[in-house]
Design an enzyme around this catalytic site. Structure first.
Site, PDB file in Angstrom:
ATOM      1  N   GLY A 102      16.566  40.690  75.222  1.00 45.63           N
ATOM      2  CA  GLY A 102      15.972  39.355  75.256  1.00 45.63           C
ATOM      3  C   GLY A 102      16.927  38.323  75.849  1.00 45.63           C
ATOM      4  O   GLY A 102      16.484  37.346  76.457  1.00 45.63           O
ATOM      5  N   GLU A 110      16.627  38.530  79.378  1.00 48.05           N
ATOM      6  CA  GLU A 110      15.316  37.956  79.730  1.00 48.05           C
ATOM      7  C   GLU A 110      15.368  36.420  79.725  1.00 48.05           C
ATOM      8  O   GLU A 110      14.691  35.776  80.524  1.00 48.05           O
ATOM      9  CB  GLU A 110      14.241  38.486  78.775  1.00 48.05           C
ATOM     10  CG  GLU A 110      13.965  39.971  79.025  1.00 48.05           C
ATOM     11  CD  GLU A 110      13.040  40.588  77.991  1.00 48.05           C
ATOM     12  OE1 GLU A 110      13.409  40.554  76.793  1.00 48.05           O
ATOM     13  OE2 GLU A 110      11.965  41.078  78.366  1.00 48.05           O
ATOM     14  N   ALA A 122      16.890  40.207  71.255  1.00 51.96           N
ATOM     15  CA  ALA A 122      16.012  39.809  70.151  1.00 51.96           C
ATOM     16  C   ALA A 122      16.714  40.165  68.848  1.00 51.96           C
ATOM     17  O   ALA A 122      17.616  41.002  68.833  1.00 51.96           O
ATOM     18  CB  ALA A 122      14.693  40.560  70.259  1.00 51.96           C
ATOM     19  N   GLU A 133      16.895  47.926  75.816  1.00 53.09           N
ATOM     20  CA  GLU A 133      15.783  48.198  74.893  1.00 53.09           C
ATOM     21  C   GLU A 133      15.443  49.680  74.795  1.00 53.09           C
ATOM     22  O   GLU A 133      15.071  50.165  73.724  1.00 53.09           O
ATOM     23  CB  GLU A 133      14.531  47.405  75.307  1.00 53.09           C
ATOM     24  CG  GLU A 133      14.585  45.919  74.970  1.00 53.09           C
ATOM     25  CD  GLU A 133      15.224  45.063  76.058  1.00 53.09           C
ATOM     26  OE1 GLU A 133      15.960  45.624  76.906  1.00 53.09           O
ATOM     27  OE2 GLU A 133      15.018  43.842  76.044  1.00 53.09           O
TER      28      GLU A 133
HETATM   29  N1  3HC Z   1      19.797  41.844  66.316  1.00 53.55           N
HETATM   30  C1  3HC Z   1      20.279  41.757  65.067  1.00 53.55           C
HETATM   31  N2  3HC Z   1      21.548  42.058  64.733  1.00 53.55           N
HETATM   32  C2  3HC Z   1      22.363  42.439  65.719  1.00 53.55           C
HETATM   33  C3  3HC Z   1      21.939  42.552  67.050  1.00 53.55           C
HETATM   34  C4  3HC Z   1      20.584  42.221  67.343  1.00 53.55           C
HETATM   35  N3  3HC Z   1      20.103  42.282  68.585  1.00 53.55           N
HETATM   36  N4  3HC Z   1      22.970  42.957  67.810  1.00 53.55           N
HETATM   37  C5  3HC Z   1      24.007  43.104  66.979  1.00 53.55           C
HETATM   38  N5  3HC Z   1      23.646  42.797  65.722  1.00 53.55           N
HETATM   39  C6  3HC Z   1      24.504  42.789  64.528  1.00 53.55           C
HETATM   40  C7  3HC Z   1      25.004  44.184  64.195  1.00 53.55           C
HETATM   41  O1  3HC Z   1      24.090  44.877  63.384  1.00 53.55           O
HETATM   42  C8  3HC Z   1      26.304  43.895  63.491  1.00 53.55           C
HETATM   43  O2  3HC Z   1      25.973  43.524  62.165  1.00 53.55           O
HETATM   44  P1  3HC Z   1      26.970  43.910  60.959  1.00 53.55           P
HETATM   45  O3  3HC Z   1      28.263  43.237  61.272  1.00 53.55           O
HETATM   46  O4  3HC Z   1      26.273  43.393  59.762  1.00 53.55           O
HETATM   47  O5  3HC Z   1      27.089  45.399  60.986  1.00 53.55           O
HETATM   48  C9  3HC Z   1      26.813  42.630  64.183  1.00 53.55           C
HETATM   49  O6  3HC Z   1      25.671  42.058  64.844  1.00 53.55           O
HETATM   50  C10 3HC Z   1      27.881  42.894  65.226  1.00 53.55           C
HETATM   51  O7  3HC Z   1      27.411  43.919  66.091  1.00 53.55           O
HETATM   52  P2  3HC Z   1      28.361  45.113  66.575  1.00 53.55           P
HETATM   53  O8  3HC Z   1      29.134  45.636  65.426  1.00 53.55           O
HETATM   54  O9  3HC Z   1      27.502  46.037  67.335  1.00 53.55           O
HETATM   55  O10 3HC Z   1      29.361  44.317  67.522  1.00 53.55           O
HETATM   56  P3  3HC Z   1      30.010  44.792  68.900  1.00 53.55           P
HETATM   57  O11 3HC Z   1      30.873  43.688  69.329  1.00 53.55           O
HETATM   58  O12 3HC Z   1      30.567  46.149  68.777  1.00 53.55           O
HETATM   59  O13 3HC Z   1      28.794  44.918  69.929  1.00 53.55           O
HETATM   60  C11 3HC Z   1      26.794  44.218  71.067  1.00 53.55           C
HETATM   61  C12 3HC Z   1      28.080  43.777  70.304  1.00 53.55           C
HETATM   62  C13 3HC Z   1      27.195  44.922  72.370  1.00 53.55           C
HETATM   63  C14 3HC Z   1      26.011  42.986  71.354  1.00 53.55           C
HETATM   64  C15 3HC Z   1      26.013  45.230  70.197  1.00 53.55           C
HETATM   65  O14 3HC Z   1      25.839  44.670  68.913  1.00 53.55           O
HETATM   66  C16 3HC Z   1      24.653  45.577  70.717  1.00 53.55           C
HETATM   67  O15 3HC Z   1      24.541  46.419  71.562  1.00 53.55           O
HETATM   68  N6  3HC Z   1      23.596  44.931  70.179  1.00 53.55           N
HETATM   69  C17 3HC Z   1      22.233  45.255  70.484  1.00 53.55           C
HETATM   70  C18 3HC Z   1      21.845  44.795  71.861  1.00 53.55           C
HETATM   71  C19 3HC Z   1      20.402  45.131  72.091  1.00 53.55           C
HETATM   72  O16 3HC Z   1      19.966  46.251  71.936  1.00 53.55           O
HETATM   73  N7  3HC Z   1      19.656  44.130  72.523  1.00 53.55           N
HETATM   74  C20 3HC Z   1      18.250  44.322  72.797  1.00 53.55           C
HETATM   75  C21 3HC Z   1      17.466  44.036  71.554  1.00 53.55           C
HETATM   76  S1  3HC Z   1      15.751  44.398  71.755  1.00 53.55           S
HETATM   77  C22 3HC Z   1      15.150  43.091  72.604  1.00 53.55           C
HETATM   78  O17 3HC Z   1      15.888  42.233  72.988  1.00 53.55           O
HETATM   79  C23 3HC Z   1      13.657  43.078  72.808  1.00 53.55           C
HETATM   80  C24 3HC Z   1      13.249  42.025  73.776  1.00 53.55           C
HETATM   81  O18 3HC Z   1      13.015  42.582  75.031  1.00 53.55           O
HETATM   82  C25 3HC Z   1      11.991  41.339  73.328  1.00 53.55           C
END
Ligand code: 3HC
Length: 678
Positions: free
Chosen positions: A102, A105, A63, A125
């Site tokens: 997400g 998912e 998400a 998450e």
């Molecule tokens: N939402 C918004 N922005 C995101 C994001 C997300 N889910 N994931 C990454 N970004 C952004 C980062 O903030 C970063 O922004 P910046 O360049 O302005 O600082 C940019 O994308 C690149 O991210 P990273 O520097 O972390 O890049 P990496 O290549 O090192 O890592 C990744 C990539 C492994 C995908 C890592 O970004 C990550 O772990 N992201 C989060 C994944 C996550 O937690 N997903 C679950 C979200 S909650 C959800 O999905 C709820 C659902 O169940 C309803």
């Protein structure tokens, strides 16, 4: 605005493609595009199957976290995914990069999932203080079983494509580079067959047949989960997947998700997610600053610190030359590194080939000249300004121009060290934390003259060796130890005023730290820095050393330790402390745990405010990054500065005043303006 989602026809297959850099986060426009893509497929009789894939570096990584806490904009992810799963035409997820949260998912709502070997899947998450909120906790156990779903949902580490296939999360693995075409063939092979919906799976019955798996899982991961709300909610949701109908299970997931989403833990952990990424950015160093190539690293000192630092680079495949003054110290240091690697191999964390590969990159030496062609040299010698200056003067002589010279000092003045060279622009502090091969934090200490490319290179390198970095200016103790000294000052004072030292430790343990200052002292060794003269006793620590209470390694320090290393408070130590307090004329009183907590933590916040005011940290969230990664500050509170804002800066100021402690002008000003940090 053009949609991040486009559709393409390949024969009778509709391909829905997302192009939403950098990570294909599932923001509103992506969700809307997915929903309309599936409507297009369902409404067109000539479409017989659907593929969903992403452009760019990854499948949907979750998400869009930046939308959290804002008014929701439809369609919601669950709505879009229900539409997708309801299709009678087979829908195939084609995964590369990461399918996270997400994104995982989305894949679960598809009828089939294929991926390239390098892909990873996961539900991280919990690391944001949440559980999956688009039916992931309900579809996953129905597809792979509760037992296999538990670690994915409640611990949140992603798994490889191979492992995902092993548990039944993936239906196939295809050659790298051939994902798009293989996905179409796979989808076509399913045309005319009844689709496989995860929500209708039966694998979740394993948890009903053997409900002990949930308690066993809790017990096994108790330490990791301590203090965090989300993992327990995750376990509850997976359990519900076996006990409730799919529709009721989804309702249950939503309730749990909403409670977590509106709570402080998730707010703190989302703050941390962005804090870690912000810490990577150095305000006045442009992101496109050309980097210095680091192909070879030199380390001076093969002791615990030097060896640990070296291992970081060896593990990342970067050759290291390690220098010592004497052959036996060099041999000892090298042997310890090998032993550490072999222990990691015994625990299954690496293969014996990887051990040999890492050790094969190490060159031990007694000659400074062997460091000449290093691109980066890190000094990890004794903490003495004179010694460090000598080392840097020598390095300046022998190491090639343009190489970075770094000190691992934990409190000495980096600018003064830099002046021992003729290239202060290439000098900075790289402060690793012990054990350096394990601890995540790297404090990058920016000297007055440190060049932008030197900083940018160090930042990039920190990521390569798996560290979380934050920049500190030059001040005694930098960000971390400078704040720690304020806490330690209060801890020592509290026990002089009558607080039990184990209560001081327990307060921090209850707050969420892995241990308190006295137990920490025992673990590190009370005799570190001791002058070794039992007749000279001026502090409690010296008194403990004088009677052989050197810490855990001696079986006794502040605490007595049994064979299982369980601690018991010691009467002897209590007596020593009372004698000291009497000698100082310190009045004894009962001290509440609230007072202990405030006196330990509020002065740290005050010091953090001073650090910010002096420009020694770029932003409050960098201080949080330092404390969470270097000192065990509990992640679920967001770090000291975020936590202070949740407590209220006015309350922090009032607490400091109540206890007669210093309040900095900057903190006072922020509190009076009703502001937060950051
Ligand atoms: N939402 C918004 N922005 C995101 C994001 C997300 N889910 N994931 C990454 N970004 C952004 C980062 O903030 C970063 O922004 P910046 O360049 O302005 O600082 C940019 O994308 C690149 O991210 P990273 O520097 O972390 O890049 P990496 O290549 O090192 O890592 C990744 C990539 C492994 C995908 C890592 O970004 C990550 O772990 N992201 C989060 C994944 C996550 O937690 N997903 C679950 C979200 S909650 C959800 O999905 C709820 C659902 O169940 C309803």
């Amino acid at each position: 605005m053009t949609s991040p989602i486009r559709t393409e026809r390949q024969d009778n297959v509709l391909v829905i493609i997302s192009d939403n850099p950098p990570v294909n986060a599932l923001g509103q426009a992506v969700r809307a595009g997915l929903a309309s893509g599936i409507e297009e497929a369902v409404g067109d009789d000539s479409v017989k199957a659907v593929v969903i894939r992403c452009d760019g570096r990854t499948f949907f990584a979750g998400a869009d976290i930046t939308e959290f806490g804002k008014p929701p904009q439809g369609p919601s992810l669950p709505e879009a995914l229900d539409k997708l799963e309801a299709s009678d035409k087979p829908v195939v997820a084609a995964i590369h990069g990461m399918a996270l949260g997400g994104g995982c998912e989305v894949a679960l709502a598809c009828h089939y999932r294929i991926a390239v070997p390098s892909a990873k899947m996961g539900l991280p998450e919990v690391k944001l203080g949440l559980i999956p909120g688009a039916a992931g906790t309900q579809r996953l156990p129905r597809l792979v079983g509760a037992q296999a779903a538990l670690p994915l949902v409640a611990i949140g580490d992603p798994i490889s494509a191979k492992k995902a296939q092993g548990i039944g999360l993936l239906d196939g693995i295809v050659e790298e580079g051939k994902l798009a075409e293989e996905a179409i063939s796979f989808a076509q092979s399913k045309i005319g067959q009844p689709v496989a919906r995860s929500s209708e799976g039966q694998a979740n019955q394993d948890g009903v047949k053997n409900p002990a798996i949930f308690d066993d899982f809790r017990a096994k991961h108790a330490r990791k989960m301590r203090g965090f709300d989300a993992p327990n909610a995750a376990i509850e949701a997976v359990k519900a997947a076996g006990e409730l109908s799919y529709a009721d299970g989804v309702k249950k997931e939503r309730e749990l998700f909403t409670t977590l989403m509106t709570g402080t833990q998730s707010a703190a952990m989302r703050h941390y997610f962005f804090a870690e990424r912000a810490a990577n950015k150095i305000d006045d160093v442009p992101a496109d600053t050309p980097l210095i190539d680091i192909a070879k690293v030199g380390i001076i000192g093969a002791g615990t610190m030097g060896g640990g630092i070296a291992m970081n680079f060896l593990s990342a495949g970067i050759p290291v030359t390690i220098l010592e003054m004497k052959q036996d110290a060099l041999d000892r240091g090298t042997a310890v590194m090998r032993k550490n690697y072999e222990n990691a191999a015994k625990r299954g964390r690496m293969t014996s080939e990887q051990v040999e590969a890492a050790m094969g990159l190490l060159t031990p030496t007694l000659e400074y000249d062997d460091l000449a062609d290093c691109d980066l040299v890190i000094e990890a010698v004794y903490e003495s300004m004179d010694v460090k200056k000598q080392v840097f003067a020598k390095l300046d002589e022998v190491v090639k121009d343009g190489a970075i010279l770094a000190t691992n000092t934990s409190y000495l003045n980096v600018d003064e060290i830099a002046l021992a060279t003729k290239r202060p622009g290439y000098v900075l502090g790289l402060h690793f934390f012990s054990p350096a091969n394990i601890m995540k934090l790297l404090e990058i200490v920016r000297g007055e003259k440190t060049r932008g490319d030197v900083l940018a290179t160090s930042m990039k390198l920190s990521k390569k060796i798996g560290k979380v970095a934050a920049v500190s200016g030059v001040c005694p103790g930098f960000i971390g130890n400078r704040m720690l000294s304020k806490r330690q000052e209060q801890a020592n004072q509290l026990i002089m005023e009558g607080a039990n030292y184990w209560d001081v430790d327990d307060v921090l343990l209850e707050f969420g730290f892995p241990m308190g200052p006295f137990q920490m002292g025992d673990l590190a060794g009370i005799d570190i820095g001791w002058h070794r003269d039992p007749s000279k006793v001026t502090t409690v620590r010296e008194a403990l050393c004088a009677v052989g209470r050197f810490g855990q390694k001696a079986g006794k320090g502040f605490y007595d330790y049994d064979e299982a290393r369980q601690r018991t408070p010691s009467d002897e130590v209590r007596q020593i402390i009372s004698e000291f307090a009497a000698k100082e004329g310190s009045e004894q009183r009962e001290i509440s745990k609230d007072e202990i907590r405030e006196r330990l933590l509020y002065p740290m916040v005050n010091e953090g405010a001073k650090i910010l005011d002096e420009g020694m940290a770029q932003r409050a969230s960098d201080i949080d990054v330092v404390w969470i990664n270097g000192y065990g500050w509990p992640l679920h509170t967001g770090g000291p500065m975020f936590w202070a804002s949740t407590v209220g800066l006015d309350e922090v100021v009032a607490g400091l005043e109540r206890h007669g402690l210093e309040v900095s002008g900057y903190l006072l000003q922020k509190a009076q303006a009703g502001e937060r940090f950051g």
